[in-house]
Design an enzyme around this catalytic site. Structure first.
Site, PDB file in Angstrom:
ATOM      1  N   LYS A  58       0.882  -1.212   0.054  1.00  0.00           N
ATOM      2  CA  LYS A  58       0.216   0.063  -0.077  1.00  0.00           C
ATOM      3  C   LYS A  58       0.806   1.207   0.060  1.00  0.00           C
ATOM      4  O   LYS A  58       1.793   1.258   0.650  1.00  0.00           O
ATOM      5  CB  LYS A  58      -1.142  -0.100   1.274  1.00  0.00           C
ATOM      6  CG  LYS A  58      -1.833   1.111   1.527  1.00  0.00           C
ATOM      7  CD  LYS A  58      -3.016   0.970   1.063  1.00  0.00           C
ATOM      8  CE  LYS A  58      -3.792   2.437   1.226  1.00  0.00           C
ATOM      9  NZ  LYS A  58      -4.818   2.488   0.118  1.00  0.00           N
ATOM     10  N   ASN A  82     -13.715   3.409  -5.407  1.00  0.00           N
ATOM     11  CA  ASN A  82     -13.099   3.652  -4.123  1.00  0.00           C
ATOM     12  C   ASN A  82     -12.352   5.125  -3.904  1.00  0.00           C
ATOM     13  O   ASN A  82     -11.965   5.494  -4.933  1.00  0.00           O
ATOM     14  CB  ASN A  82     -12.066   2.408  -4.028  1.00  0.00           C
ATOM     15  CG  ASN A  82     -10.615   2.920  -4.245  1.00  0.00           C
ATOM     16  OD1 ASN A  82      -9.941   3.845  -3.640  1.00  0.00           O
ATOM     17  ND2 ASN A  82     -10.296   2.468  -5.458  1.00  0.00           N
ATOM     18  N   ASN A 142       3.719   6.956  -6.581  1.00  0.00           N
ATOM     19  CA  ASN A 142       2.113   7.245  -7.004  1.00  0.00           C
ATOM     20  C   ASN A 142       1.860   8.521  -6.939  1.00  0.00           C
ATOM     21  O   ASN A 142       1.754   9.079  -6.163  1.00  0.00           O
ATOM     22  CB  ASN A 142       1.594   6.379  -5.971  1.00  0.00           C
ATOM     23  CG  ASN A 142      -0.142   6.550  -6.042  1.00  0.00           C
ATOM     24  OD1 ASN A 142      -0.458   7.123  -7.195  1.00  0.00           O
ATOM     25  ND2 ASN A 142      -0.676   6.057  -5.328  1.00  0.00           N
ATOM     26  N   CYS A 145      -2.791   9.286  -7.380  1.00  0.00           N
ATOM     27  CA  CYS A 145      -4.231   8.872  -6.587  1.00  0.00           C
ATOM     28  C   CYS A 145      -5.014  10.060  -6.772  1.00  0.00           C
ATOM     29  O   CYS A 145      -4.935  11.393  -6.664  1.00  0.00           O
ATOM     30  CB  CYS A 145      -3.875   8.900  -5.065  1.00  0.00           C
ATOM     31  SG  CYS A 145      -5.165   8.400  -4.075  1.00  0.00           S
ATOM     32  N   THR A 212      -6.753   4.256 -10.964  1.00  0.00           N
ATOM     33  CA  THR A 212      -8.135   4.370 -11.106  1.00  0.00           C
ATOM     34  C   THR A 212      -8.454   5.564 -11.914  1.00  0.00           C
ATOM     35  O   THR A 212      -7.561   6.452 -11.816  1.00  0.00           O
ATOM     36  CB  THR A 212      -8.870   4.004  -9.967  1.00  0.00           C
ATOM     37  OG1 THR A 212      -8.552   5.267  -8.900  1.00  0.00           O
ATOM     38  CG2 THR A 212      -8.550   2.790  -9.010  1.00  0.00           C
ATOM     39  N   GLY A 264      -8.674  -3.432 -14.833  1.00  0.00           N
ATOM     40  CA  GLY A 264      -9.706  -4.253 -15.142  1.00  0.00           C
ATOM     41  C   GLY A 264      -9.322  -5.709 -15.564  1.00  0.00           C
ATOM     42  O   GLY A 264     -10.079  -6.389 -16.304  1.00  0.00           O
TER      43      GLY A 264
END
Ligand SMILES: Cc1cc2nc3c(=O)[nH]c(=O)nc-3n(C[C@H](O)[C@H](O)[C@H](O)COP(=O)(O)OP(=O)(O)OC[C@H]3O[C@@H](n4cnc5c(N)ncnc54)[C@H](O)[C@@H]3O)c2cc1C
Ligand code: FES
Lengths: 324, 261
Positions: A58, A82, A142, A145, A212, A264
């Site tokens: 994470k 989410n 990352n 986000c 996402t 996906g």
């Protein structure tokens, strides 16, 4: 422990699925995506026993974060959405978690990927330095986000300059540690190929695509967005075509850069499709909901069955095929 | 030819087990005791079974897991202990609660004389389990525990089915004085019961786990943890043994020594 012990059987090595990612050998190309059960060393090990070729922890930031109030994630019918809000124990604690995961993963032939996020390029560099003490195989940065906009503003992944500034800040830290840096990019940009290219030019070694896709689901009975954060990131089957196109475009721009294609993937056929679009390895996330915690085992089996039925002897025969 | 030889370790819950929170009308509210109310919703969930849970949402307040205490109609039994549960307690009949589920793995024990133990609001899911087993021709025995007589509720359904109930209170104001462990030990030692299921606070479950191991009987306990996604993705519900309680629990098997051999 009083409970039935789960048999820890590592999937048999199979030459069909072996690959490598920025020089890191993988027994199979399936990568547990960041944010999916990667919250503890024991869960990272479970993901390895459940079929992952690599596991991503994470994302951790410079300081501990609580994350958003429930609801943080649900199935809206055609996919998931989410907004967990990056709860994490902070980079220092994360380094200890990663070190423990390293130990637990010994003998599993599963690579360990650390993941970091932060609000400024300098903080990215600091977080990187801290988590790299645990010697992960790869560092994923990352910058994309979609769910912490209130705290961090527009993601660095939104522009070429933003992506490059983070990559440039983290590069010296990764070089010193000898750990390849992957930049995780966002799908909701008009020029994902150029953003990826600038992140690589500034020092990135590989690209993870995609994070996402921003979305929102409103409950019409109450008239309110269901997620407490209001908007969230859409994942699951709904975003696979978006991921395929993003990977395809990045591969066109960057012919030789390793790409972890994510978005996906629920079946072996989905994974092959992402490889054909240009992915070097394939991230798996929402599938652990759709198919169960052993989704990666099932996907790996399906990939092998497909490869055998089509006379394919190694992944390189399918990787990039859509570009030929 | 599959490459990966792992067995299918984790069977998934049956049926359509998740979706977005959906609005359901509260048909009836039963005040069980000074802090516990049962909510009977105007909907059924035929594929749910005892031990499973739903996520209940109130817009602007939050979303929390609750054990099902019935599926036709859906019944939830809530103690008012904090922000979310107190907000639910302000709702009236005819108002709306949003739910998604059912989630998780519930009870699946196959004993002929199951000992069912409930602590606190756990008495309600235990009553549904007792009724389910009783209808299948099993002979359940029930133990309910609480701090004082005011905490004990929900003994009538057992009386109606002719299921023996032992009540314990820590102050002795109703039933046997002390905790559930004394009658549990007795019922297991005399082989009145051949298996054990429980819903209740952590400490109670720990004591029952030890008793089940000592008596070498199959046992299933319903554990709690903070739940986020409830669908096996966020990792927040990891139990001390590494299980993800939302999909592999909340009901976990206690391995008997026989099984471990
Ligand atoms: C699988 C599962 C099933 C559950 N089933 C039920 C159920 O059937 N009925 C039910 O009422 N609750 C149940 N819970 C607990 C429920 O989800 C909430 O945790 C509880 O309602 C408290 O939420 P809150 O927001 O009201 O309180 P919070 O604001 O979270 O907590 C307020 C205070 O209450 C304390 N507290 C929290 N939970 C409890 C508790 N259970 N007993 C005593 N004190 C507590 C906290 O430590 C805190 O000090 C279940 C939990 C899980 C994981
Ligand atoms: S609550 Fe998210 S994994 Fe269980």
């Amino acid at each position: 422990m009083g409970y039935t012990c789960r048999t820890i059987t590592y999937p048999r090595e199979d030459a069909l699925l072996t690959t490598s990612l920025a020089g890191v050998p993988l027994r199979n190309p399936l990568v547990l995506a960041s944010g999916i059960i990667g919250t503890s060393a024991t869960l990272l090990r479970r993901a390895a026993t459940l079929g992952a070729g690599a596991v991503t922890a994470k994302s951790a930031g410079p300081v501990p974060r609580i994350g958003h109030v429930n609801p943080i994630c649900f199935d809206w019918g055609e996919g998931l959405i989410n907004a967990v809000g990056l709860p994490n124990p902070g980079a220092a604690h994360e380094a200890a978690l990663l070190a423990e995961a390293r130990e637990l993963l010994q003998g599993s032939e599963t690579a360990l990927i650390a993941s970091i996020f932060a609000g400024t390029p300098d903080e990215f560099a600091q977080s990187a330095e801290t988590v790299l003490r645990a010697k992960p195989d790869i560092l994923e940065v990352n910058i994309s986000c979609p769910n912490v906009h209130d705290d961090f503003g527009e993601p660095f992944a939104a522009s070429c300059a933003g992506a490059a500034s983070v990559a440039a800040a983290v590069k010296p830290v990764c070089d010193a540690a000898g750990v390849p840096m992957f930049i995780k990019v966002a799908p909701n940009v008009p020029n994902i190929g150029r953003i990826a290219a600038d992140a690589i030019a500034a020092g990135g070694v590989g690209i993870t695509a995609i994070n996402t896709m921003p979305g929102m689901v409103i409950d019409i009975e109450s008239g309110r967005p269901i997620l407490t954060n209001r908007s969230g990131g859409v994942s699951g089957p709904a975003i696979k075509p978006i991921a395929v196109r993003a990977i395809y475009e990045i591969r066109q721009t960057l012919p030789d850069v390793p790409i972890i294609g994510t978005g996906g993937v629920n079946t072996g056929a989905d994974a092959i499709e992402l490889l054909m679009a240009g992915a070097t390895a394939v991230g798996v996330g929402s599938a652990l909901y759709y198919r169960g915690l052993d989704a990666m085992t099932q996907i790996g089996e399906e990939m092998v069955a497909w490869m055998q039925a089509h006379g394919v002897r190694q992944l390189s025969e399918v990787q990039n095929r859509a570009h030929q | 030819m599959p490459t990966n030889s792992l067995p299918r370790l984790i069977p998934r819950p049956e049926g359509a087990f998740a979706a977005a929170p959906r609005p359901v009308r509260i048909a009836r509210i039963v005040q069980e005791n000074y802090r516990i109310r049962s909510y009977l919703l105007a909907e059924t969930m035929p594929h749910a079974y005892p031990g499973q849970f739903v996520m209940a949402w109130l817009p602007g307040i939050g979303e929390k897991p609750f054990s099902m205490a019935g599926n036709a109609p859906i019944k939830l039994t809530l103690a008012a202990v904090g922000k979310f549960s107190e907000a639910v307690h302000t709702l009236d009949e005819g108002e709306t609660l949003w739910i998604r589920g059912p989630f998780g793995r519930g009870f699946s024990i196959e004993g002929e004389r199951p000992l069912l133990v409930g602590g606190g609001y756990g008495a309600a899911p235990i009553a549904w389990l007792a009724e389910t087993l009783w209808r299948r021709g099993k002979q359940p025995v029930v133990v309910l525990g609480g701090r004082t007589a005011d905490d004990i509720f929900g003994t009538e359904p057992f009386d109606r089915m002719g299921i023996p109930v032992v009540v314990t209170t820590e102050d002795g104001s109703q039933g046997e004085a002390g905790r559930v462990t004394a009658p549990v030990e007795r019922l297991l030692a005399t082989e009145v019961a051949d298996s054990l299921c429980a819903v209740g606070p952590h400490g109670m479950l720990k004591a029952l786990e030890a008793a089940a191991l000592a008596h070498r009987i199959p046992a299933q306990l319903s554990w709690e943890a903070f739940m986020g996604c409830a669908i096996g993705l966020c990792g927040m519900c990891e139990h001390e043994d590494g299980s993800l309680l939302c999909v592999e629990g909340p009901v976990l098997d206690v391995a008997t020594r026989n099984e471990m051999r």
